[in-house]
Design a protein around this motif. Structure first.
Motif, PDB file in Angstrom:
ATOM      1  N   ALA A 165       0.837  -1.206   0.000  1.00  0.00           N
ATOM      2  CA  ALA A 165       0.000   0.000   0.000  1.00  0.00           C
ATOM      3  C   ALA A 165       0.869   1.252   0.000  1.00  0.00           C
ATOM      4  O   ALA A 165       0.605   2.215  -0.740  1.00  0.00           O
ATOM      5  CB  ALA A 165      -0.927  -0.012   1.212  1.00  0.00           C
ATOM      6  N   GLY A 166       1.916   1.255   0.813  1.00  0.00           N
ATOM      7  CA  GLY A 166       2.838   2.387   0.817  1.00  0.00           C
ATOM      8  C   GLY A 166       3.545   2.554  -0.508  1.00  0.00           C
ATOM      9  O   GLY A 166       3.751   3.683  -0.989  1.00  0.00           O
ATOM     10  N   SER A 167       3.896   1.440  -1.138  1.00  0.00           N
ATOM     11  CA  SER A 167       4.564   1.486  -2.438  1.00  0.00           C
ATOM     12  C   SER A 167       3.648   2.057  -3.510  1.00  0.00           C
ATOM     13  O   SER A 167       4.087   2.808  -4.390  1.00  0.00           O
ATOM     14  CB  SER A 167       5.021   0.075  -2.840  1.00  0.00           C
ATOM     15  OG  SER A 167       5.965  -0.429  -1.911  1.00  0.00           O
ATOM     16  N   ALA A 168       2.361   1.706  -3.451  1.00  0.00           N
ATOM     17  CA  ALA A 168       1.405   2.254  -4.418  1.00  0.00           C
ATOM     18  C   ALA A 168       1.306   3.775  -4.265  1.00  0.00           C
ATOM     19  O   ALA A 168       1.243   4.513  -5.268  1.00  0.00           O
ATOM     20  CB  ALA A 168       0.039   1.608  -4.222  1.00  0.00           C
ATOM     21  N   ALA A 169       1.312   4.255  -3.022  1.00  0.00           N
ATOM     22  CA  ALA A 169       1.268   5.698  -2.795  1.00  0.00           C
ATOM     23  C   ALA A 169       2.515   6.380  -3.352  1.00  0.00           C
ATOM     24  O   ALA A 169       2.434   7.451  -3.961  1.00  0.00           O
ATOM     25  CB  ALA A 169       1.131   5.980  -1.296  1.00  0.00           C
ATOM     26  N   VAL A 170       3.670   5.743  -3.171  1.00  0.00           N
ATOM     27  CA  VAL A 170       4.919   6.292  -3.704  1.00  0.00           C
ATOM     28  C   VAL A 170       4.879   6.344  -5.226  1.00  0.00           C
ATOM     29  O   VAL A 170       5.286   7.332  -5.855  1.00  0.00           O
ATOM     30  CB  VAL A 170       6.127   5.459  -3.218  1.00  0.00           C
ATOM     31  CG1 VAL A 170       7.404   5.861  -3.959  1.00  0.00           C
ATOM     32  CG2 VAL A 170       6.315   5.631  -1.721  1.00  0.00           C
ATOM     33  N   LEU A 171       4.366   5.272  -5.851  1.00  0.00           N
ATOM     34  CA  LEU A 171       4.280   5.232  -7.314  1.00  0.00           C
ATOM     35  C   LEU A 171       3.394   6.343  -7.857  1.00  0.00           C
ATOM     36  O   LEU A 171       3.697   6.951  -8.886  1.00  0.00           O
ATOM     37  CB  LEU A 171       3.738   3.873  -7.762  1.00  0.00           C
ATOM     38  CG  LEU A 171       4.736   2.810  -8.206  1.00  0.00           C
ATOM     39  CD1 LEU A 171       4.001   1.571  -8.675  1.00  0.00           C
ATOM     40  CD2 LEU A 171       5.653   3.327  -9.303  1.00  0.00           C
ATOM     41  N   LEU A 172       2.290   6.579  -7.191  1.00  0.00           N
ATOM     42  CA  LEU A 172       1.389   7.640  -7.641  1.00  0.00           C
ATOM     43  C   LEU A 172       2.029   9.018  -7.510  1.00  0.00           C
ATOM     44  O   LEU A 172       1.665   9.953  -8.225  1.00  0.00           O
ATOM     45  CB  LEU A 172       0.087   7.598  -6.831  1.00  0.00           C
ATOM     46  CG  LEU A 172      -0.805   6.375  -7.092  1.00  0.00           C
ATOM     47  CD1 LEU A 172      -1.952   6.338  -6.096  1.00  0.00           C
ATOM     48  CD2 LEU A 172      -1.333   6.387  -8.520  1.00  0.00           C
ATOM     49  N   TRP A 173       2.996   9.141  -6.600  1.00  0.00           N
ATOM     50  CA  TRP A 173       3.703  10.407  -6.407  1.00  0.00           C
ATOM     51  C   TRP A 173       4.847  10.590  -7.401  1.00  0.00           C
ATOM     52  O   TRP A 173       5.123  11.710  -7.843  1.00  0.00           O
ATOM     53  CB  TRP A 173       4.230  10.450  -4.970  1.00  0.00           C
ATOM     54  CG  TRP A 173       5.163  11.587  -4.691  1.00  0.00           C
ATOM     55  CD1 TRP A 173       4.843  12.903  -4.557  1.00  0.00           C
ATOM     56  CD2 TRP A 173       6.575  11.504  -4.520  1.00  0.00           C
ATOM     57  NE1 TRP A 173       5.972  13.648  -4.306  1.00  0.00           N
ATOM     58  CE2 TRP A 173       7.048  12.811  -4.270  1.00  0.00           C
ATOM     59  CE3 TRP A 173       7.495  10.439  -4.531  1.00  0.00           C
ATOM     60  CZ2 TRP A 173       8.398  13.082  -4.052  1.00  0.00           C
ATOM     61  CZ3 TRP A 173       8.831  10.712  -4.309  1.00  0.00           C
ATOM     62  CH2 TRP A 173       9.277  12.026  -4.075  1.00  0.00           C
TER      63      TRP A 173
END
Length: 388
Positions: A165-173
């Motif tokens: 979930a944290g990685s998905a947030a990073v990718l979107l950023w």
């Protein structure tokens, strides 16, 4: 660096179940053969994605493909959390293979594209370390949590879901690096192929890659069982550490290619694989944990040298317009190494025992890597700059 961290999180999920297979055997009551089949299902998922959609990120952009890969990783973790039977384990491993197949090429390119001007060398290091380092962190994390925390079959996957979930947030950023996007229906399967000028280089490169991945396959599927049954090592953290050492050593071996040179890395890698197999044979024969650890270190280093040397050699030998198909073919052979031989070990375990099956595997792999080494000594792989 952030893209590399996302890469590592996804790859860690693919090896997370490694020290937990013994617990699943106790819970679900299946054989060592089933363990190897469950493990090998992952390879089929990777191969399928590499062949059918390995170039998808070139068309639809990097972030959508990587987000899809994280989605498959999350779905895999959920399958293991809900595992009440073998069907859940098979589904989890297949989904894990799909996630790795999407990430292997797209994340490597993405890390390099996000590098600042003049940072190509550092970006290559980050991509390599994220890939193999992530694979090593998976069993280490699961082993430590299974040994020293509650809910050993649940907590590792809950932690991984949080990381995903944290990685998905990073990718979107993170920014997108593909400027011209094409529709998904423009993605075509990559047909493996070998132009005539590549075949002489490809034979030893593919053989060494096959043996190196097969060694990893055995370490990540049956080494925890060997440690428990033959060495009375039932500490899950130790089992996870042994597997992790092989992947960490592979990272070191790949990074050493820059020092030893591509032409020497392939024969040196074959020598390392040979030594790693010999040490593993000694460990099986004398039931010695130090030899298992040395085998992971030496064999892992040899795999890293051999595989990066093989990849460089075949890429340089291939004509530019066929390079993608040639590399796809090498990856197919390599990932076949973590499926077919591993299942063979599982088949032999019941009639001859785990140690006997391991020795048969080692004998077969030794013949293959020795053949590749002799071929390279007689006809060294010459790597010349390709023409674009």
């Amino acid at each position: 660096m952030f893209a590399g961290a996302v890469f590592a999180v996804c790859m860690a999920g693919t090896t997370l179940p490694t020290p937990l297979y013994g617990l699943y055997q106790e819970k679900l009551g299946f054989s060592e053969l089933t363990v190897t089949v469950v493990y090998a299902v992952y390879a089929f998922g990777v191969i399928g994605v590499l062949l059918l959609a390995g170039n998808a990120s070139d068309a639809v952009a990097r972030r959508p493909v990587l987000l899809a890969g994280l989605g498959f990783a999350a779905a895999s973790a959920v399958c293991f959390l809900l595992a009440t039977g073998l069907d859940w384990l098979y589904a989890g491993r297949l989904l894990s293979g799909l996630s790795a197949g999407l990430f292997t090429g797209a994340a490597t390119v993405y890390v390099m594209e996000l590098a600042p001007y003049g940072g190509a060398s550092r970006a290559t290091f980050v991509a390599t370390a994220a890939n193999m380092g992530g694979l090593g962190c998976g069993p280490l994390l699961a082993g430590v949590l299974a040994q020293y925390a509650a809910w050993p079959l649940y907590l590792p996957f809950v932690v991984h879901l949080v990381l995903v979930a944290g990685s998905a947030a990073v990718l979107l950023w993170l920014p997108e690096t593909v400027r011209e996007r094409r529709p998904l229906n423009t993605v075509r399967p990559q047909r493996p192929g070998l132009p005539p000028q590549v075949r002489a280089v490809f034979a030893p490169a593919a053989t060494a890659s096959f043996v190196g991945f097969a060694l990893f396959g055995v370490f990540t599927s049956v080494s925890p069982a060997f440690l428990a049954q033959s060495l009375d090592v039932d500490n899950h953290a130790v089992s996870g550490l042994v597997v992790a050492l092989a992947f960490f050593s592979s990272t070191a071996g790949q990074l050493a290619v820059g020092r030893v040179g591509v032409e020497r890395s392939l024969p040196l890698g074959c020598a390392g694989l040979f030594a790693g197999l010999a040490l593993l044979a000694g460990a099986l024969h004398w039931d010695l944990l130090p030899l298992v650890i040395l085998s992971a270190l030496v064999g892992g280093g040899g795999q890293g040298l051999a595989f990066r040397g093989a990849l460089s050699a075949v890429a340089e030998a291939a004509p530019p317009d066929r390079r993608a198909s040639v590399i796809s073919t090498l990856f197919v052979v390599a990932y076949a190494g973590i499926s077919v031989p591993v299942i063979g070990v599982g088949v032999l375990t019941e009639p001859v025992g785990l140690e006997g099956a391991g020795l048969v595997f080692i004998a077969c792999m030794t013949v293959l890597v020795s053949t590749a080494a002799v071929y390279l000594l007689r006809r060294p792989a010459r790597v010349t700059p390709s023409r674009s």
